[in-house]
Design a protein around this motif. Structure first.
Motif, PDB file in Angstrom:
ATOM      1  N   GLY A  11      -5.443  -0.899  12.715  1.00  0.00           N
ATOM      2  CA  GLY A  11      -5.882  -0.142  13.888  1.00  0.00           C
ATOM      3  C   GLY A  11      -4.991  -0.323  15.100  1.00  0.00           C
ATOM      4  O   GLY A  11      -5.001   0.510  16.013  1.00  0.00           O
ATOM      5  N   SER A  13       0.867  -1.177   0.000  1.00  0.00           N
ATOM      6  CA  SER A  13       0.000   0.000   0.000  1.00  0.00           C
ATOM      7  C   SER A  13       0.905   1.229   0.000  1.00  0.00           C
ATOM      8  O   SER A  13       2.085   1.128   0.342  1.00  0.00           O
ATOM      9  CB  SER A  13      -0.866  -0.010   1.251  1.00  0.00           C
ATOM     10  OG  SER A  13      -0.025   0.109   2.393  1.00  0.00           O
ATOM     11  N   GLU A  52     -14.412  -1.992  15.179  1.00  0.00           N
ATOM     12  CA  GLU A  52     -14.328  -0.739  14.414  1.00  0.00           C
ATOM     13  C   GLU A  52     -14.085  -1.003  12.944  1.00  0.00           C
ATOM     14  O   GLU A  52     -13.926  -0.075  12.165  1.00  0.00           O
ATOM     15  CB  GLU A  52     -13.156   0.124  14.938  1.00  0.00           C
ATOM     16  CG  GLU A  52     -13.348   0.681  16.326  1.00  0.00           C
ATOM     17  CD  GLU A  52     -12.090   1.409  16.835  1.00  0.00           C
ATOM     18  OE1 GLU A  52     -11.114   1.563  16.046  1.00  0.00           O
ATOM     19  OE2 GLU A  52     -12.092   1.808  18.006  1.00  0.00           O
ATOM     20  N   SER A 108      -4.830  -4.047   5.770  1.00  0.00           N
ATOM     21  CA  SER A 108      -5.365  -2.739   5.376  1.00  0.00           C
ATOM     22  C   SER A 108      -6.126  -2.158   6.557  1.00  0.00           C
ATOM     23  O   SER A 108      -6.605  -2.884   7.423  1.00  0.00           O
ATOM     24  CB  SER A 108      -6.293  -2.889   4.177  1.00  0.00           C
ATOM     25  OG  SER A 108      -7.370  -3.727   4.536  1.00  0.00           O
ATOM     26  N   ASP A 109      -6.208  -0.839   6.597  1.00  0.00           N
ATOM     27  CA  ASP A 109      -6.928  -0.165   7.669  1.00  0.00           C
ATOM     28  C   ASP A 109      -6.467  -0.675   9.032  1.00  0.00           C
ATOM     29  O   ASP A 109      -7.243  -1.154   9.849  1.00  0.00           O
ATOM     30  CB  ASP A 109      -8.427  -0.415   7.489  1.00  0.00           C
ATOM     31  CG  ASP A 109      -9.217   0.805   7.910  1.00  0.00           C
ATOM     32  OD1 ASP A 109      -8.641   1.669   8.612  1.00  0.00           O
ATOM     33  OD2 ASP A 109     -10.395   0.892   7.554  1.00  0.00           O
ATOM     34  N   GLU A 132       0.124   5.182   9.810  1.00  0.00           N
ATOM     35  CA  GLU A 132      -1.213   4.695   9.484  1.00  0.00           C
ATOM     36  C   GLU A 132      -2.267   5.058  10.526  1.00  0.00           C
ATOM     37  O   GLU A 132      -3.398   4.598  10.453  1.00  0.00           O
ATOM     38  CB  GLU A 132      -1.175   3.171   9.270  1.00  0.00           C
ATOM     39  CG  GLU A 132      -0.205   2.800   8.152  1.00  0.00           C
ATOM     40  CD  GLU A 132      -0.416   1.399   7.607  1.00  0.00           C
ATOM     41  OE1 GLU A 132      -1.549   0.894   7.673  1.00  0.00           O
ATOM     42  OE2 GLU A 132       0.560   0.818   7.114  1.00  0.00           O
ATOM     43  N   ARG A 135      -7.811 -10.715   9.519  1.00  0.00           N
ATOM     44  CA  ARG A 135      -7.665  -9.335   9.997  1.00  0.00           C
ATOM     45  C   ARG A 135      -6.750  -9.222  11.208  1.00  0.00           C
ATOM     46  O   ARG A 135      -6.466  -8.138  11.684  1.00  0.00           O
ATOM     47  CB  ARG A 135      -9.045  -8.749  10.333  1.00  0.00           C
ATOM     48  CG  ARG A 135      -9.974  -8.667   9.139  1.00  0.00           C
ATOM     49  CD  ARG A 135      -9.459  -7.680   8.095  1.00  0.00           C
ATOM     50  NE  ARG A 135      -9.700  -6.292   8.488  1.00  0.00           N
ATOM     51  CZ  ARG A 135      -8.907  -5.286   8.143  1.00  0.00           C
ATOM     52  NH1 ARG A 135      -7.817  -5.507   7.438  1.00  0.00           N
ATOM     53  NH2 ARG A 135      -9.183  -4.058   8.515  1.00  0.00           N
ATOM     54  N   ARG A 155     -11.364  -2.423  11.778  1.00  0.00           N
ATOM     55  CA  ARG A 155      -9.947  -2.297  11.453  1.00  0.00           C
ATOM     56  C   ARG A 155      -9.189  -3.590  11.781  1.00  0.00           C
ATOM     57  O   ARG A 155      -9.753  -4.503  12.364  1.00  0.00           O
ATOM     58  CB  ARG A 155      -9.351  -1.107  12.218  1.00  0.00           C
ATOM     59  CG  ARG A 155     -10.165   0.172  11.994  1.00  0.00           C
ATOM     60  CD  ARG A 155      -9.522   1.383  12.615  1.00  0.00           C
ATOM     61  NE  ARG A 155      -8.376   1.836  11.816  1.00  0.00           N
ATOM     62  CZ  ARG A 155      -7.580   2.840  12.186  1.00  0.00           C
ATOM     63  NH1 ARG A 155      -7.781   3.472  13.324  1.00  0.00           N
ATOM     64  NH2 ARG A 155      -6.565   3.203  11.433  1.00  0.00           N
TER      65      ARG A 155
END
Ligand code: ADP
Ligand code: ZN
Length: 720
Positions: free
Chosen positions: A309, A73, A238, A306-307, A342, A292, A240
């Motif tokens: 948290g 990314s 959330e 990605s994303d 991030e 995740r 994330r």
């Protein structure tokens, strides 16, 4: 359009290509491309895309996009670039370190197997009784992998394909995950009710008003892992993702199960024991967003979540987070950097934080959260220091305590502190010979019987007698595990003893086998080196003995005290983890040593204060950046000449730069390792940029000839 591409050759430069019209829409930063390079085709990552710029010669054109989904990314690319610059490593080497090798292998792909599914609402056709039965069974099972179905229904692929010929079932290739967790067999767990300390730690981590990293200083067994689990659960709510880093050695099936038990199929594991195929699949499950939560060792910090948290670095003080080969990055620092890029929360957990992180708390860069009591069953063990006067391996006190455990059917862990190869010299009275300027133990050089300071380069001969007690003999050697085992067998002929060290684990039995046997109570005593100190939880262990606590103190390393403190604290944490009360004996020749006294009292903060005072006085980390330049050659003279010349030139250069200190060139303690003669020069400065500047200058000014290699290790953890 033009593309700047990093070719996977560690050339540390980007190559510009023209992008063919047909590809302009599809091309994206972070993709893997195929490009012409010299007379062949090479693969490379797109790092930048820009409008056409004038060039002196005609550009070659990108051949094709190998994978349209980017490997990196934009945020990960930014991270990679920053690490390359900070650690003076080629960009390509960081790109490569950020990906499992199995993902980039030319023949790497998902495993595809035949999958059978019943076609819903299929028209009735004439079937034999056997075919009809088979079809009904497939409908009942809802389909499945061909090989499983054939085995279960005692049929053949040919018979199933007959059904497919009649339009009743479909048979198609599907990716089948190579699952390192064997997911089916993990028992789900539920969140525990947090105690007060845990609740406030969780609140600090999830605090909406600050994103600075949280240092979670919690004693062994205080329930840090439960806090991580609940923080991750909130992050997942959330929408994330999260990364959990653990030292490779504590990445045991039990550790992984704690995460998989809570988050099931959303967990991916990355570690070196996986097969290439498993690692390929796990990495792709992360990139696709199916997984995740990533659990892994230091390289997991680059996982393509990605994303993102949350990043957790468990046992943040562990030296294994520093990679000792190019690129020499420190995964804890990378985690903090990635968190900032991030917008992810970062938690650094440890019972004995590194002084670097502790200093960052004091400077207000990190927030501190403390957990001082055990969460589950068990109380803190009682710790006694035993002074060893003679050369014995076991004290009377420790032997009596072992005998008591054998009587009661409880287990004992005995820990032998193995010192590093870089030996210091100490007297039987406990006195260690140190550099007067740096207060660091001298390293003993066998080749010329010299003592050398590996920070500033000062040297002297080994004195005839001990300056402290006037005794004549110095000791250079420690006790080995085999000798300790033999002596123990003599005292307790009927006890069963398991030995664990580098020797015993590289042969037939693995680490896990030995620990498994001990957990199942197949032995009374586990005797081993550092390996057994980490993160292991044995309910039936009520006695821990440290045979030679001062041994790692005598490591010629300015972090020797810190490492000893960490080891002793960790080892003590092994006793009394269940209802049975625990007892710890620390045997030492130097009971007055700071690290040992404070570890016995379990007092991290007092230890940190006193150790930091010494570091400050001698201008050592965390009060400066310390980098080591290693010069090596197979020719001893070349190595020496270049190292000495480098040191001289750098010292002259340092005269023009404020706050840069350069030490003399020092030969490696082992004069010759794997055929290479190594020399080292230590650079210190308050600003890493001053060190990088010096390195760029010397590399450009005095590029070494082919037979000499020079590398720099920024924030070095291990000196030669
Ligand atoms: P650490 O990671 O700090 O060493 P762990 O998370 O392994 O500690 O917890 C130690 C033990 O305490 C484990 O057996 C765990 O199940 C138990 N434990 C943790 N938190 C709680 C809690 N809130 N209530 C009851 N038991 C707990
Ligand atoms: Zn010195």
């Amino acid at each position: 359009m033009q593309a700047k591409v990093a070719i996977d050759l560690a050339l540390d430069r980007l190559f510009t290509y023209e992008v063919p019209e047909a590809l302009t829409k599809k091309l994206a930063v972070g993709q893997l491309l195929s490009v012409p390079f010299g007379h062949r085709t090479a693969r490379g990552f797109v790092l930048e895309l820009h409008d056409d710029e004038k060039t002196e010669y005609r550009l070659k054109r990108v051949s094709s996009i190998i994978d349209e989904v980017p490997f990196f990314s934009p945020a990960l690319l930014e991270l990679v670039k920053k690490i390359a610059a900070y650690s003076a490593s080629p960009l390509e080497s960081v790109l490569r370190a950020a990906l499992p090798a199995s993902v980039l292998k030319k023949n790497a792909r998902a495993r595809e197997l035949y999958y059978v599914e019943a076609v819903s609402g299929a028209k009735p056709v004439s079937l034999t009784a056997r075919q009809r039965w088979l079809y009904d069974q497939i409908v009942r099972l809802g389909g499945g992998w061909m090989s499983r179905l054939c085995a279960e229904l005692k049929t053949t692929a040919a018979t199933v394909k007959e059904l497919s010929g009649k339009g009743l079932v479909t048979v198609e290739l599907r990716a089948k995950r190579r699952d390192p967790l064997r997911a089916g067999r993990i028992l789900p767990t539920r969140a525990l009710e947090l105690n007060g300390e845990q609740a406030s730690a969780l609140a600090a981590i999830m605090d909406g008003s600050s994103r600075s990293p949280v240092l979670l200083r919690g004693i062994t067994g205080s329930g840090k892992t439960e806090v991580y689990l609940q923080a991750i659960a909130r992050i997942l709510e959330e929408g994330r993702g999260a990364i959990v880093m653990v030292p490779e050695i504590s990445l045991t099936p039990q550790t992984v199960q704690r995460f998989a038990g809570r988050f099931g199929g959303r967990v991916a594991v990355l570690h070196s024991a996986l097969s290439d195929g498993e690692r390929y699949d796990e990495w792709h499950r992360i990139r696709s967003g199916e997984a995740r939560v990533v659990v892994g060792p230091r390289s997991a910090v680059f996982a393509p979540v990605s994303d993102l948290g949350l990043i957790v670095v468990d046992e943040e003080h562990e030296g294994c987070y520093k990679q000792e080969e190019c690129p020499r990055y420190h995964a804890r620092d990378v985690a903090v950097l990635r968190g900032a890029i991030e917008g992810a929360r970062v938690v650094l957990g440890s019972a004995t934080p590194s002084l670097e992180s502790w200093m960052n708390v004091k400077r207000g860069k990190y927030r501190l959260s403390r957990m001082d009591s055990r969460a589950g069953a068990g109380t803190l063990p009682h710790i006694s220091i035993v002074e060893m006067r003679d050369g014995a391996i076991y004290s009377k006190e420790l032997l009596e305590a072992v005998a008591l455990r054998l009587d009661r059917g409880e287990q004992t862990v005995l820990f032998l502190n193995r010192r590093g190869y870089s030996r210091s010299v100490s007297c039987a009275c406990g006195f260690t010979l140190c550099c007067p300027q740096c207060d660091v133990p001298y390293t003993y050089h066998k080749a010329d019987s010299c003592l050398r300071c590996h920070i500033c380069g000062k040297w002297e001969m080994v004195p005839r007698s001990c300056p402290e007690c006037a005794a004549k003999a110095f000791s250079y050697e420690g006790i080995g595990t085999q000798r300790a085992e033999a002596a123990l067998k003599k005292c307790f002929p009927r006890a069963s003893i398991l030995r664990m060290d580098a020797d015993s684990t590289s042969r037939k039995r693995s680490h896990d086998d030995i620990l498994g046997a001990f957990r199942r109570r197949e032995a009374d005593i586990l005797l081993g080196t550092q390996m057994i100190a980490k993160g292991l939880d044995f309910p039936n262990v009520t006695l821990v003995g440290v045979l030679n606590a001062d041994s790692s103190l005598n490591m010629a390393d300015f972090r020797a005290e810190e490492r000893t403190f960490q080891l002793l604290s960790q080892v003590s944490g092994r006793a009394g983890r269940s209802e049975l009360p625990g007892e710890v004996f620390i045997q030492t020749r130097d009971g007055g040593a700071r690290a040992i006294r404070f570890a016995a009292r379990g007092n991290f903060e007092e230890f940190a204060e006193s150790e930091l005072a010494g570091r400050k006085e001698c201008f050592l980390p965390p009060f400066c950046h310390l980098a080591a330049i290693t010069v090596r050659s197979k020719d001893p003279l070349l190595a020496e000449n270049w190292a000495v010349m480098y040191a001289k030139s750098l010292m002259a250069y340092a005269g023009t730069v404020k706050g840069l200190t350069v030490g003399e060139a020092v030969p490696g303690a082992l004069a010759k390792a794997d055929g290479w003669y190594r020399w080292q020069i230590v650079l210190r400065s308050g600003a890493n940029s001053a060190i990088l500047g010096a390195w760029r200058w010397i590399s450009a000014e005095r590029p070494p000839p082919g037979a000499v290699r020079a590398v720099i290790d920024i924030d070095a953890m291990n000196l030669v």
